[in-house]
Design an enzyme around this catalytic site. Structure first.
Site, short mmCIF file in Angstrom:
data_model
loop_
_atom_site.label_atom_id
_atom_site.label_comp_id
_atom_site.label_asym_id
_atom_site.label_seq_id
_atom_site.Cartn_x
_atom_site.Cartn_y
_atom_site.Cartn_z
N TYR A 1 0.83 -1.20 0.00
CA TYR A 1 0.00 0.00 0.00
C TYR A 1 0.86 1.25 0.00
O TYR A 1 2.08 1.19 0.23
CB TYR A 1 -0.96 -0.01 1.20
CG TYR A 1 -0.36 0.35 2.54
CD1 TYR A 1 0.49 -0.53 3.21
CD2 TYR A 1 -0.62 1.58 3.15
CE1 TYR A 1 1.04 -0.19 4.44
CE2 TYR A 1 -0.08 1.92 4.38
CZ TYR A 1 0.75 1.02 5.03
OH TYR A 1 1.30 1.35 6.24
N ARG B 1 8.34 4.00 -4.65
CA ARG B 1 8.40 3.02 -3.56
C ARG B 1 7.39 1.89 -3.78
O ARG B 1 7.68 0.72 -3.48
CB ARG B 1 8.16 3.70 -2.20
CG ARG B 1 8.32 2.70 -1.04
CD ARG B 1 8.24 3.35 0.31
NE ARG B 1 6.95 3.97 0.53
CZ ARG B 1 6.66 4.78 1.54
NH1 ARG B 1 7.61 5.08 2.43
NH2 ARG B 1 5.47 5.31 1.66
N ARG C 1 -7.76 -20.41 -1.15
CA ARG C 1 -6.79 -20.22 -0.08
C ARG C 1 -5.68 -21.27 -0.16
O ARG C 1 -5.95 -22.47 -0.14
CB ARG C 1 -7.48 -20.30 1.28
CG ARG C 1 -6.53 -20.00 2.43
CD ARG C 1 -7.24 -19.95 3.77
NE ARG C 1 -6.30 -19.57 4.83
CZ ARG C 1 -5.52 -20.44 5.46
NH1 ARG C 1 -5.57 -21.73 5.17
NH2 ARG C 1 -4.68 -20.03 6.39
N LYS D 1 6.40 -2.01 2.04
CA LYS D 1 5.22 -1.40 2.66
C LYS D 1 4.02 -2.33 2.47
O LYS D 1 3.18 -2.12 1.59
CB LYS D 1 4.96 -0.01 2.07
CG LYS D 1 4.06 0.86 2.94
CD LYS D 1 4.16 2.31 2.54
CE LYS D 1 3.12 3.18 3.24
NZ LYS D 1 3.29 3.28 4.68
N GLU E 1 11.32 2.45 14.75
CA GLU E 1 10.36 3.38 14.15
C GLU E 1 9.23 3.64 15.13
O GLU E 1 9.08 2.95 16.14
CB GLU E 1 9.72 2.77 12.90
CG GLU E 1 10.66 2.43 11.81
CD GLU E 1 9.90 1.91 10.59
OE1 GLU E 1 9.50 2.74 9.76
OE2 GLU E 1 9.72 0.69 10.48
N1 PDD Z 1 2.80 5.01 7.33
N2 PDD Z 1 7.45 3.73 8.97
C1 PDD Z 1 6.28 3.07 9.00
C2 PDD Z 1 6.23 1.75 9.70
C3 PDD Z 1 5.15 3.60 8.37
O1 PDD Z 1 3.98 2.93 8.39
C4 PDD Z 1 5.24 4.88 7.74
C5 PDD Z 1 4.08 5.52 7.05
C6 PDD Z 1 6.48 5.54 7.75
C7 PDD Z 1 6.68 6.87 7.08
O2 PDD Z 1 6.73 6.73 5.68
P1 PDD Z 1 6.22 7.91 4.73
O3 PDD Z 1 6.98 9.16 5.11
O4 PDD Z 1 6.56 7.45 3.39
O5 PDD Z 1 4.74 8.05 4.99
C8 PDD Z 1 7.56 4.93 8.37
C9 PDD Z 1 1.63 5.56 6.64
C10 PDD Z 1 1.50 7.04 6.74
C11 PDD Z 1 0.40 4.81 7.12
O6 PDD Z 1 0.52 3.61 7.26
O7 PDD Z 1 -0.66 5.41 7.31
#
Ligand code: PDD
Length: 284
Positions: free
Chosen positions: A33, A52, A100, A147, A179
């Site tokens: 996502y 990304r 599945r 992601k 993080e």
């Molecule tokens: N999340 N690290 C994690 C684990 C994240 O889920 C996110 C962003 C970031 C920051 O990445 P970026 O600057 O590209 O948004 C770092 C998004 C905002 C979310 O899941 O809603």
């Protein structure tokens, strides 16, 4: 008012946006996502999010070519149809529908879903108030650079943080901060260094992180990419998170201890201002 959402080629009222119960996104979190911020009806850092996304799809071997799909056009159309001035566009691509099985099918048709969420971002109260975080072990899988929608653990930790009366969590592994629940973590030292964990599979390569680091260097800060401990963060002058929706937001407390003087500081405020200025200049 009902939103317009996007599912596999069609713009639909949200009540009609449907995905199969056999979708691998639902059954296995076999999906990636992106979250892209919207300011003044324009998209922030769209190209970097698309790059990304392409990488995440490649790492997961999901056969979807973002460049062939006019994702920018779909984002813009959704923003327009929903009269979205400020908020986000969420995009998800799963491996698609299949019986599945733990074996990932090679020939499935990926499921593409997008929707908008209206939110106040630029003037969010957290920027002036600062965040209180607690620490907790990082028990996520070890490909955090991809992601994926596998967000159960960060969601549990974010919920636990709110139940504990704070705003978020900073996850810690082998003594070092990784993080936030959905953000990158950073500190600013008393001698003008911005310290942020280096890119690896331990963290997501944040789009906001990359932009802010470049802007910080332009303003004369020295950027040091290496892991830092909670004690270092507590000894720092200021601390902050970055994400597509938080932009640059100060962290003022960790596990009940103040960072700096316990109030949002001037350097983080300046980084936020600059990020917002640059983003507004480059909206797509
Ligand atoms: N999340 N690290 C994690 C684990 C994240 O889920 C996110 C962003 C970031 C920051 O990445 P970026 O600057 O590209 O948004 C770092 C998004 C905002 C979310 O899941 O809603």
């Amino acid at each position: 008012m009902s939103r317009t959402v996007y599912v596999n080629g069609a713009f639909l009222p949200e009540s009609e946006g449907q995905v199969s119960i056999f979708d691998r996104g639902l059954l296995f979190s076999d999906a990636v996502y992106e979250v892209t911020a919207v300011l003044e009806g324009g998209l922030v850092d769209f190209d970097a999010h698309q790059a990304r996304l392409q990488r995440s799809l490649g790492e997961m071997s999901i056969a979807f070519d973002p460049e062939a799909a006019d994702l920018l056009g779909i984002h813009r159309e959704l923003v327009k149809r929903n009269h979205l001035g400020e908020g986000l566009v969420y995009l998800q691509i799963s491996r698609g529908e299949a019986d599945r099985s733990f074996v990932q099918p090679k020939d499935g048709a990926p499921t593409l879903v997008l929707f908008t969420q209206a939110m106040s971002l630029a003037n969010h109260p957290d920027a002036a108030r600062g965040l209180r975080v607690m620490t907790g072990p990082d028990l996520r899988w070890h490909r955090r650079d991809i992601k994926t929608t596998q967000l159960l653990y960060p969601s549990m930790m974010k919920t636990a943080a709110l139940e504990a009366g704070v705003d978020d969590v900073w996850m810690v592994e082998n003594g070092f901060v990784t993080e936030g629940s959905s953000s990158n973590a950073h500190i600013l030292t008393h001698d003008g260094r911005l310290i942020t964990r280096h890119l690896s599979s331990d963290i997501l390569g944040g789009i906001t992180r990359a932009a802010v680091l470049a802007q910080a260097e332009e303003t004369g800060l020295t950027v040091e990419t290496r892991p830092f401990t909670v004690d270092e963060a507590l000894a720092a002058r200021e601390a902050f998170i970055t994400s597509a929706t938080a932009f640059v937001t100060p962290v003022i407390e960790i596990d009940g201890h103040s960072v700096g003087d316990g109030r949002p500081g001037p350097q983080v405020a300046a980084l936020r201002r600059r990020y917002l200025e640059e983003s507004r200049r480059r909206l797509q």
